[in-house]
Design an enzyme around this catalytic site. Structure first.
Site, PDB file in Angstrom:
ATOM      1  N   TRP A 200      -0.503 -41.571 -43.943  1.00 50.88           N
ATOM      2  CA  TRP A 200      -0.254 -42.876 -43.325  1.00 50.88           C
ATOM      3  C   TRP A 200      -0.305 -43.940 -44.413  1.00 50.88           C
ATOM      4  O   TRP A 200      -1.263 -44.005 -45.186  1.00 50.88           O
ATOM      5  CB  TRP A 200      -1.318 -43.122 -42.264  1.00 50.88           C
ATOM      6  N   ASP A 281      -9.926 -38.751 -40.465  1.00 39.78           N
ATOM      7  CA  ASP A 281      -9.278 -39.805 -39.690  1.00 39.78           C
ATOM      8  C   ASP A 281      -8.702 -39.130 -38.443  1.00 39.78           C
ATOM      9  O   ASP A 281      -7.800 -38.289 -38.539  1.00 39.78           O
ATOM     10  CB  ASP A 281      -8.173 -40.474 -40.504  1.00 39.78           C
ATOM     11  N   LYS A 317      -3.792 -44.211 -29.240  1.00 35.98           N
ATOM     12  CA  LYS A 317      -2.780 -43.272 -28.766  1.00 35.98           C
ATOM     13  C   LYS A 317      -3.241 -42.501 -27.531  1.00 35.98           C
ATOM     14  O   LYS A 317      -2.531 -42.426 -26.530  1.00 35.98           O
ATOM     15  CB  LYS A 317      -2.423 -42.278 -29.881  1.00 35.98           C
TER      16      LYS A 317
END
Length: 480
Positions: A200, A281, A317
């Protein structure tokens, strides 16, 4: 002899307005204040009357000299790739355009979705008429406790032994940023953090902002369109002792390639052999496979093996709470006493950074996870989102392969579309192919070829397959 005038000369007023003598002014009838103000404004606007600039008026200050702006030399920042992509999409007048760059779930109609269980939780909270006071520095305790147990498990040793230092954060980004600052303060600025290549994009910026030294380790293989496990293990074993290794807990962004259970064991062993610190993460728990327990496998494995890991969690999400910014940061410690000290260190990081986190999203998550019936409803909705993305992967792969059946390309496979997991498909398209698919077919994906499968629907999957096959058609000729 004429009597000398006793009238005193009235000095010019502070606005530079010359008036009649004082005695005469007192003899005039007193006008109501609104009328007087109106007359002055009219006189000033029209130039009629005695209002005029008086160069002798001491209080009529000259215009200040223009001073240079302190921001005059600020350079223009590099535009954010995703935001720029969205702007280009919005500016495109084509009725057939597709936005497959945004990292947010869309339903079968291509619309944003608010989970029904979230609506239910909001109604419950509204009926309670809770106040809007500040949360503690570490956030809402119930939310933090339930977030930790969701990932580590209720019966996990670190949880049962009370040695997890955890705080609420501003979503997963905030969790990563606080973790980076903690590493910088405890391990020292310049500490190496190894991140997968690719990862990311924001990982690089937020780690560097804390003074950490960011280095890549091999992860994605362009040749196999899968995990480069050998390269990854070699890079990790070559990292200096005490370095930090950032790992995606599940649904790796942007590739969608996750290690298998056996590969996770090998990765854990590599970190142990080199005395490296694991930093997870976790942005997609439950959203990747549809099963929160399965998606927690890697983190639970490392915790069970005794790693003093750091975990960043996002609830954007999997709960659809993108704008609520609900997140959690956990640090697995040696014992409860160490936990207390780490919590104090986290508070010292958070207080000058953002003081305390927002409460509404955390209350929603806590309400859901604190009720068995609501938790089950969330699991079912999470599964439905994951299943829709999985089905679109199968549809896209099938549509591409059907188009290539008549003109097969030697050595080319699109199996990676279904082999990958989570929101994104790392398509393998080159930058030039990405540019063509945008310019000629109005399909907007990121420059590295990442496709947001959440934006693929029954209504656009066939057109997407046509576009992909067309822009990659040159490969057959090049291979020959």
């Amino acid at each position: 002899a004429a009597r000398p005038s006793t009238a005193r000369r009235h000095p010019p007023c502070s606005l530079g307005v010359r008036t009649a003598p004082h005695r005469r002014l007192r003899a005039q009838p007193r006008l109501p204040r609104p009328m007087l103000l109106h007359g002055l404004l009219v006189a000033a606007a029209t130039g009629v009357g005695s209002v005029r600039a008086d160069p002798t008026c001491k209080s009529a200050a000259a215009a200040p000299a223009k001073r240079p702006s302190p921001w005059a030399e600020v350079p223009m920042g590099k535009p954010d790739a995703i935001l720029g992509l969205n702007q280009a999409f919005n500016d495109d007048p084509s009725p057939s355009k597709m936005n497959l760059g945004v990292g947010a779930y869309r339903d079968a109609e291509g619309k944003p979705r608010v989970l029904e269980v979230v609506r239910t939780a909001e109604k419950i909270l509204a009926e309670k008429k809770l106040n809007k006071e500040y949360a503690p520095i570490g956030g809402l305790p119930d939310f933090v406790d339930r977030a930790v147990k969701l990932m580590l498990g209720t019966d996990a040793a670190p949880v049962a032994e009370g040695r997890v230092a955890a705080v609420q954060t501003i979503s997963g980004t905030g969790a990563c940023r606080v973790a980076a600052e903690l590493y910088s303060r405890v391990l020292g600025k310049g500490t190496r953090v190894y991140v997968p290549s690719p990862t990311w994009a924001n990982h690089h910026a937020l780690l560097a902002a804390a003074g950490l030294e960011v280095h890549p380790y091999r992860y994605w293989s362009p040749e196999t369109l899968g995990l480069d496990l050998e390269g990854m293990l070699a890079d990790l074993r070559g990292a200096p002792e005490g370095s930090v290794v950032l790992l995606h807990a599940c649904a790796h962004n942007p590739t969608g390639v996750d290690p298998t259970a056996e590969q996770w064991v090998a990765i854990a062993e590599a970190l142990e052999d080199s005395s490296l610190h694991a930093f997870f993460d976790a942005a997609y728990q439950g959203f990747a496979s549809g099963d929160p327990e399965r998606d927690a496998h890697a983190v639970r494995l490392f915790a069970a093996r005794g790693h003093r890991l750091v975990l960043a969690q996002s609830f954007a999400k999997n709960f659809g709470l993108y704008g609520e910014r609900a997140g959690c940061l956990s640090v697995v410690c040696q014992d409860p006493e160490e936990r207390a000290r780490v919590l104090s260190a986290l508070s010292l990081v958070i207080r000058p950074m953002y003081s305390s986190p927002p409460i509404h999203g955390a209350r929603i998550v806590s309400t859901i996870l604190g009720d068995e019936e609501l938790t089950q409803a969330w699991r079912e909705e999470c599964r439905s989102m994951a299943d829709r993305i999985i089905s679109m992967r199968a549809r896209l792969r099938g549509a591409i392969e059907a188009r290539l059946a008549s003109t097969p390309r030697e050595g080319e496979s699109w199996a990676h579309v279904t082999d990958q997991i989570g929101m994104f498909c790392f398509s393998g398209m080159t930058p030039s192919e990405v540019a063509r698919i945008r310019e000629e077919h109005h399909v907007y994906i990121t420059g590295d070829g990442r496709v947001s499968m959440a934006g693929v629907t029954e209504g656009n999957v066939e057109a997407l397959a046509d576009a992909i096959v067309e822009v990659t058609s040159h490969r057959a000729a090049e291979a020959a």
